[in-house]
Design a protein around this motif. Sequence first.
Motif, mmCIF file in Angstrom:
data_model
loop_
_atom_site.group_PDB
_atom_site.id
_atom_site.type_symbol
_atom_site.label_atom_id
_atom_site.label_comp_id
_atom_site.label_asym_id
_atom_site.label_seq_id
_atom_site.Cartn_x
_atom_site.Cartn_y
_atom_site.Cartn_z
ATOM 1 N N ALA A 86 -0.002 -10.591 27.639
ATOM 2 C CA ALA A 86 -0.919 -10.972 26.555
ATOM 3 C C ALA A 86 -0.249 -11.976 25.625
ATOM 4 N N ARG A 87 1.037 -11.750 25.302
ATOM 5 C CA ARG A 87 1.766 -12.697 24.455
ATOM 6 C C ARG A 87 1.919 -14.048 25.137
ATOM 7 N N SER A 92 0.581 -19.675 25.539
ATOM 8 C CA SER A 92 0.082 -20.772 26.353
ATOM 9 C C SER A 92 -1.145 -21.412 25.714
ATOM 10 N N LEU A 93 -2.046 -20.608 25.175
ATOM 11 C CA LEU A 93 -3.225 -21.149 24.495
ATOM 12 C C LEU A 93 -2.812 -21.991 23.295
ATOM 13 N N LEU A 94 -1.847 -21.512 22.525
ATOM 14 C CA LEU A 94 -1.350 -22.259 21.369
ATOM 15 C C LEU A 94 -0.695 -23.555 21.814
ATOM 16 N N MET A 98 -2.017 -27.998 21.324
ATOM 17 C CA MET A 98 -1.282 -29.023 20.589
ATOM 18 C C MET A 98 -1.382 -30.371 21.311
ATOM 19 N N PRO A 99 -1.408 -31.463 20.552
ATOM 20 C CA PRO A 99 -1.487 -32.777 21.201
ATOM 21 C C PRO A 99 -0.157 -33.248 21.787
ATOM 22 N N GLN A 100 0.938 -32.582 21.461
ATOM 23 C CA GLN A 100 2.250 -32.956 21.979
ATOM 24 C C GLN A 100 2.538 -32.248 23.296
ATOM 25 N N SER A 101 3.532 -32.764 23.984
ATOM 26 C CA SER A 101 4.060 -32.040 25.148
ATOM 27 C C SER A 101 4.992 -30.965 24.615
ATOM 28 N N VAL A 102 4.832 -29.757 25.125
ATOM 29 C CA VAL A 102 5.635 -28.621 24.688
ATOM 30 C C VAL A 102 6.328 -28.051 25.913
ATOM 31 N N VAL A 111 14.728 -25.824 32.068
ATOM 32 C CA VAL A 111 13.369 -25.787 31.534
ATOM 33 C C VAL A 111 12.511 -24.875 32.413
ATOM 34 N N ASP A 112 11.781 -23.963 31.731
ATOM 35 C CA ASP A 112 10.996 -22.967 32.464
ATOM 36 C C ASP A 112 9.514 -22.953 32.094
ATOM 37 N N TYR A 113 9.097 -23.834 31.183
ATOM 38 C CA TYR A 113 7.683 -23.892 30.796
ATOM 39 C C TYR A 113 7.364 -25.292 30.299
ATOM 40 N N PHE A 114 6.190 -25.780 30.666
ATOM 41 C CA PHE A 114 5.622 -27.016 30.136
ATOM 42 C C PHE A 114 4.158 -26.745 29.830
ATOM 43 N N ASN A 115 3.658 -27.318 28.743
ATOM 44 C CA ASN A 115 2.224 -27.180 28.514
ATOM 45 C C ASN A 115 1.478 -28.219 29.336
#
Length: 180
Positions: A86-87, A92-94, A98-102, A111-115
């Motif tokens: 759930a977290r 991920s929704l947050l 965002m307009p930036q790459s996260v 690196v283990d996550y990209f939006n």
Amino acid sequence: QEVRKVFTKEQAGNFFDLLDEVYKTGKPFAGKELHFQKKNLHGDFEDRWIDVAYQPFRDAEEKIVGVLAFVYDVTEAFINRQKIEARETQYSLLANSMPQSVWTATTDGLVDYFNKNWFEYTGTTFEENVGTGWARAVHPDDLPQALERWQGALSSGDIYETEFRLKSKDGSYRWHVARA
């Protein structure tokens, strides 16, 4: 039959049916995170999750004479995993709003996550970018400084900040600020 003396049909749900099936067919059964409701000391039902393994037990002539049942209460692990998922969904929704790459990285710098913005900009996949694969998107002239600052931030714990050009999916490069 001994298990029927401990649990009522209401408490056991379809677990008796599964035991009977293993006894009749000789085919083992394994189930993960099976839900059932257990009556607590106050007479209320509470949700529980268990891992179950039923194995036919045979005598010397290979006749099935019983069923070995291995049951592990995994309720705490199940609930904790549900909370983590759930977290992760919230995060991920947050990040995707965002307009930036996260992106995020492990403590060793992989690196283990990209939006979604990262993938939309670069036109690449997660598999191509995970770990250190993201570096392929950085302009070759800017990569040495970006990596040097990244390694420095990892070893010192200081803020990572640098500028470099990133290759977009159309092949052009644009300047970006990276901060972590």
